[in-house]
Design a protein around this motif. Sequence first.
Motif, mmCIF file in Angstrom:
data_model
loop_
_atom_site.group_PDB
_atom_site.id
_atom_site.type_symbol
_atom_site.label_atom_id
_atom_site.label_comp_id
_atom_site.label_asym_id
_atom_site.label_seq_id
_atom_site.Cartn_x
_atom_site.Cartn_y
_atom_site.Cartn_z
ATOM 1 N N LEU A 204 0.866 -1.186 0.118
ATOM 2 C CA LEU A 204 -0.002 0.119 0.017
ATOM 3 C C LEU A 204 0.755 1.371 -0.017
ATOM 4 O O LEU A 204 0.503 2.241 -0.738
ATOM 5 C CB LEU A 204 -0.939 0.033 1.137
ATOM 6 C CG LEU A 204 -1.636 1.264 1.410
ATOM 7 C CD1 LEU A 204 -2.734 1.658 0.231
ATOM 8 C CD2 LEU A 204 -2.712 0.982 2.626
ATOM 9 N N MET A 216 -3.862 3.711 -7.556
ATOM 10 C CA MET A 216 -4.736 3.824 -6.120
ATOM 11 C C MET A 216 -6.096 3.447 -6.543
ATOM 12 O O MET A 216 -6.755 2.788 -5.700
ATOM 13 C CB MET A 216 -4.438 5.317 -5.746
ATOM 14 C CG MET A 216 -5.374 5.555 -4.574
ATOM 15 S SD MET A 216 -5.013 4.277 -3.149
ATOM 16 C CE MET A 216 -3.464 5.055 -2.596
ATOM 17 N N VAL A 217 -6.435 3.797 -7.920
ATOM 18 C CA VAL A 217 -8.062 3.464 -8.256
ATOM 19 C C VAL A 217 -7.926 2.010 -8.434
ATOM 20 O O VAL A 217 -8.856 1.320 -7.886
ATOM 21 C CB VAL A 217 -8.465 3.915 -9.596
ATOM 22 C CG1 VAL A 217 -9.425 3.348 -10.102
ATOM 23 C CG2 VAL A 217 -8.249 5.365 -9.604
ATOM 24 N N ILE A 220 -8.114 0.255 -4.853
ATOM 25 C CA ILE A 220 -9.474 0.239 -4.279
ATOM 26 C C ILE A 220 -10.196 -0.441 -4.846
ATOM 27 O O ILE A 220 -11.307 -1.142 -4.322
ATOM 28 C CB ILE A 220 -9.962 1.740 -4.457
ATOM 29 C CG1 ILE A 220 -8.978 2.905 -3.530
ATOM 30 C CG2 ILE A 220 -11.182 2.195 -3.865
ATOM 31 C CD1 ILE A 220 -9.233 4.200 -3.669
ATOM 32 N N LEU A 223 -9.705 -4.092 -3.439
ATOM 33 C CA LEU A 223 -10.049 -3.836 -2.071
ATOM 34 C C LEU A 223 -11.644 -4.247 -1.878
ATOM 35 O O LEU A 223 -12.201 -4.768 -0.991
ATOM 36 C CB LEU A 223 -10.038 -2.592 -1.324
ATOM 37 C CG LEU A 223 -9.732 -2.438 -0.008
ATOM 38 C CD1 LEU A 223 -9.095 -3.651 0.797
ATOM 39 C CD2 LEU A 223 -9.232 -1.246 0.702
ATOM 40 N N ILE A 224 -12.278 -3.579 -2.729
ATOM 41 C CA ILE A 224 -13.825 -3.522 -2.706
ATOM 42 C C ILE A 224 -14.205 -4.927 -3.149
ATOM 43 O O ILE A 224 -15.073 -5.668 -2.491
ATOM 44 C CB ILE A 224 -14.473 -2.425 -3.656
ATOM 45 C CG1 ILE A 224 -14.274 -1.113 -2.983
ATOM 46 C CG2 ILE A 224 -15.861 -2.773 -3.804
ATOM 47 C CD1 ILE A 224 -14.613 0.125 -4.268
ATOM 48 N N SER A 269 -1.927 10.937 -5.253
ATOM 49 C CA SER A 269 -2.563 9.796 -5.401
ATOM 50 C C SER A 269 -4.155 10.213 -5.319
ATOM 51 O O SER A 269 -4.703 9.450 -5.994
ATOM 52 C CB SER A 269 -2.410 8.572 -4.452
ATOM 53 O OG SER A 269 -1.176 8.186 -4.525
ATOM 54 N N PHE A 270 -4.529 11.085 -4.459
ATOM 55 C CA PHE A 270 -6.093 11.481 -4.542
ATOM 56 C C PHE A 270 -6.220 12.834 -5.063
ATOM 57 O O PHE A 270 -7.130 13.442 -4.564
ATOM 58 C CB PHE A 270 -6.644 11.356 -2.834
ATOM 59 C CG PHE A 270 -6.481 9.818 -2.567
ATOM 60 C CD1 PHE A 270 -7.398 9.111 -2.964
ATOM 61 C CD2 PHE A 270 -5.519 9.454 -1.699
ATOM 62 C CE1 PHE A 270 -7.502 7.698 -2.427
ATOM 63 C CE2 PHE A 270 -5.352 7.945 -1.313
ATOM 64 C CZ PHE A 270 -6.404 7.305 -1.574
#
Length: 398
Positions: A204, A216-217, A220, A223-224, A269-270
């Motif tokens: 991470l 990062m997308v 995620i 992870l979902i 990243s965001f």
Amino acid sequence: MSKIISVSCIFGSNVFFVLLALLGIRYTGVENSNIYIIYTLFITTLSLLLFFHDALMKNRKMKVTLLFIPIIIFEIYLLTMLFSDVSSLASMFFYYYLLWSLPAFFMGIYLSWDNRHEYLFKSLDLILIFGSGAAIISTIFNVIQGSYSQGLAGGTNQTLSYVSAFVFGLNLFLNFSKYNIVRFRFAKNRLYNIFCVILLPFQLLSVIISGGRGGMVLLIIYLILFLIKTIKSYHSVKLSLFIFSVILTAMFFSFSLNNEIFNSGLERSFAYVGSGGLNWDGTSNRDSVYQDAINLIKERPLIGYGLFGYLSYYPNPHNLILEVLLSGGLLYLILFILIVFYISKKYLSITKKNKDMQFIGIIASFPIVMLMFSGTYMVSSELWFVLGFILSYKEKIE
């Protein structure tokens, strides 16, 4: 040897940069070294020899449509050369298609025969270990240098971001979900599972410090998907291990908050997320890139500019849908959607009978997410492998 060649072919240039990172070597471009060219030609040649030797010696029966795909692409490039100017970028895309995407497509067909996909699934633990090692080494180097732009062994920071996110996803699904794939003996050891738990926060952090938004997308999304699968099946032990790794990650965050490169990577990243929704200022001018591409599409909405012809008008739009529309307009988009629908339907049918085949989807998530933000589908070995595998795979009748 055939297993090493097949895996190297599937993951293309990413394997090259992972190996260099593990060796502590930084690639500085073809102007300084021919090692990348030699590696590419070596893997491409052996992959094609492996496929055609097996196909001819064992008299394999293939769908004619599978051979039409590369033939049509080759003919389109020749017609573009004959009737219009081919840009240097278009030629480069075509050459890389021949060197990486075409062999990966054939390798997908090759692994669909005789349950050879088990070779690939078994090697995923090695990919996890080597990929994680390369990502962590490169991240440490970047922290020492004080810049995320160093990337993966001379590759871009995007490469480091996507590789880190991919091994993060592999870690989740290999070690925290229930699958019956064939694995190495060491992968069944409890110490290895603990090792993988410890790897998660490092993976991470590699994504964050690289500053890669697409990576990062992808992380995620993995992870979902993992949480949905875990909650549905309710593996209490697996979930407990995952929660423990989350706690480890939180501890790492607390120690990293004073690190400048960590903070800059996290912000980047965001950067596309704003208080009011999507923040275009944090997308590396993607808004202007997309708008220029849309303006060109409006001029030829029905048939576009050609599979390679559009590159004479505009460089890569960094978005799969826009690239399809530039290539062939609405007609090509409709065909593209029908192909995606057919492949998705067959994939769901395959995974319904064999849940372990979901690893093909895990691999496919990597290029699909990446192509929504960067790159071109003509040069994506992972995507072409998945395409060849699913189209060629014959479902066994119970």
